[in-house]
Design a protein around this motif. Structure first.
Motif, mmCIF file in Angstrom:
data_model
loop_
_atom_site.group_PDB
_atom_site.id
_atom_site.type_symbol
_atom_site.label_atom_id
_atom_site.label_comp_id
_atom_site.label_asym_id
_atom_site.label_seq_id
_atom_site.Cartn_x
_atom_site.Cartn_y
_atom_site.Cartn_z
ATOM 1 N N PRO A 9 0.996 -1.175 -0.115
ATOM 2 C CA PRO A 9 0.102 0.048 0.031
ATOM 3 C C PRO A 9 0.799 1.187 0.010
ATOM 4 C CG PRO A 9 -0.886 -1.679 1.508
ATOM 5 C CD PRO A 9 0.361 -2.165 1.048
ATOM 6 N N ARG A 10 2.008 1.177 0.759
ATOM 7 C CA ARG A 10 2.926 2.533 0.856
ATOM 8 C C ARG A 10 3.345 2.743 -0.644
ATOM 9 N NH1 ARG A 10 7.765 3.195 4.856
ATOM 10 N NH2 ARG A 10 7.623 0.851 4.763
ATOM 11 N N LYS A 11 3.909 1.972 -1.462
ATOM 12 C CA LYS A 11 4.193 1.931 -2.791
ATOM 13 C C LYS A 11 3.280 2.607 -3.748
ATOM 14 C CE LYS A 11 7.038 -0.356 -6.425
ATOM 15 N NZ LYS A 11 7.618 -1.390 -6.713
ATOM 16 N N VAL A 12 1.827 2.012 -3.551
ATOM 17 C CA VAL A 12 0.949 2.730 -4.249
ATOM 18 C C VAL A 12 0.410 4.137 -3.839
ATOM 19 C CG1 VAL A 12 -1.825 2.288 -4.887
ATOM 20 C CG2 VAL A 12 -0.066 0.353 -4.789
ATOM 21 N N GLN A 13 0.433 4.291 -2.606
ATOM 22 C CA GLN A 13 0.067 5.634 -2.073
ATOM 23 C C GLN A 13 1.339 6.511 -2.736
ATOM 24 O OE1 GLN A 13 -2.491 6.774 -0.476
ATOM 25 N NE2 GLN A 13 -1.677 8.657 -0.734
ATOM 26 N N LYS A 14 2.496 5.945 -2.752
ATOM 27 C CA LYS A 14 3.675 6.995 -3.511
ATOM 28 C C LYS A 14 3.343 7.408 -4.785
ATOM 29 C CE LYS A 14 8.643 7.007 -3.375
ATOM 30 N NZ LYS A 14 10.012 6.284 -3.190
ATOM 31 N N GLU A 15 3.065 6.366 -5.553
ATOM 32 C CA GLU A 15 2.564 6.487 -7.011
ATOM 33 C C GLU A 15 1.564 7.416 -7.319
ATOM 34 O OE1 GLU A 15 1.103 4.109 -11.042
ATOM 35 O OE2 GLU A 15 2.370 3.078 -9.453
ATOM 36 N N VAL A 16 0.519 7.209 -6.478
ATOM 37 C CA VAL A 16 -0.821 8.187 -6.385
ATOM 38 C C VAL A 16 -0.343 9.573 -6.162
ATOM 39 C CG1 VAL A 16 -2.844 8.869 -5.146
ATOM 40 C CG2 VAL A 16 -2.418 6.398 -6.006
ATOM 41 N N GLU A 17 0.554 9.811 -5.158
ATOM 42 C CA GLU A 17 1.185 11.218 -4.669
ATOM 43 C C GLU A 17 1.864 11.631 -5.735
ATOM 44 O OE1 GLU A 17 0.235 13.860 -2.582
ATOM 45 O OE2 GLU A 17 -1.385 12.294 -2.229
#
Length: 110
Positions: A9-17
């Motif tokens: 999830p942290r990696k996905v959140q980083k991509e979204v940001e």
């Protein structure tokens, strides 16, 4: 770019940001001056991603939803406007408003 099967999830959140920052740093004039998308495979990809985005949201996987929308915006900015681009921008506006209380940017894209 290939999508991982089970990303953290942290990696996905980083991509979204990252996608959010790129979109925020792109002016209205730049978006409006994008050419129409010419690569039919990219247009098809936009269609498929849009078809996945809303179900992801409705089943409560908002991170997946915003990741898909972010990917749609990246395709638009790199390859041009498609008939799905306004939908991805509108969904970005929803994200900015709901998750960041950024009503100015939310309204800009909606």
């Amino acid at each position: 770019k290939k999508i991982e099967r089970n990303p953290k999830p942290r990696k996905v959140q980083k991509e979204v940001e990252k996608g959010r920052k790129v979109l925020l740093n792109t002016s209205n004039a730049e978006i409006l001056s994008l050419p129409p998308i010419e690569d039919k495979s990219k247009e098809l990809c936009m269609n498929v991603l849009f078809e996945l985005a809303l179900p992801a949201y409705y089943v409560g996987n908002h991170l997946l939803h915003y990741s898909i929308v972010s990917r749609m915006n990246a395709i638009t900015l790199q390859h041009g406007l498609s008939k799905w681009s306004p939908k991805s921008f509108a969904l970005s506006g929803q994200h900015f408003t709901a998750n960041h209380n950024d009503f100015k940017e939310g309204y800009r894209y909606a």
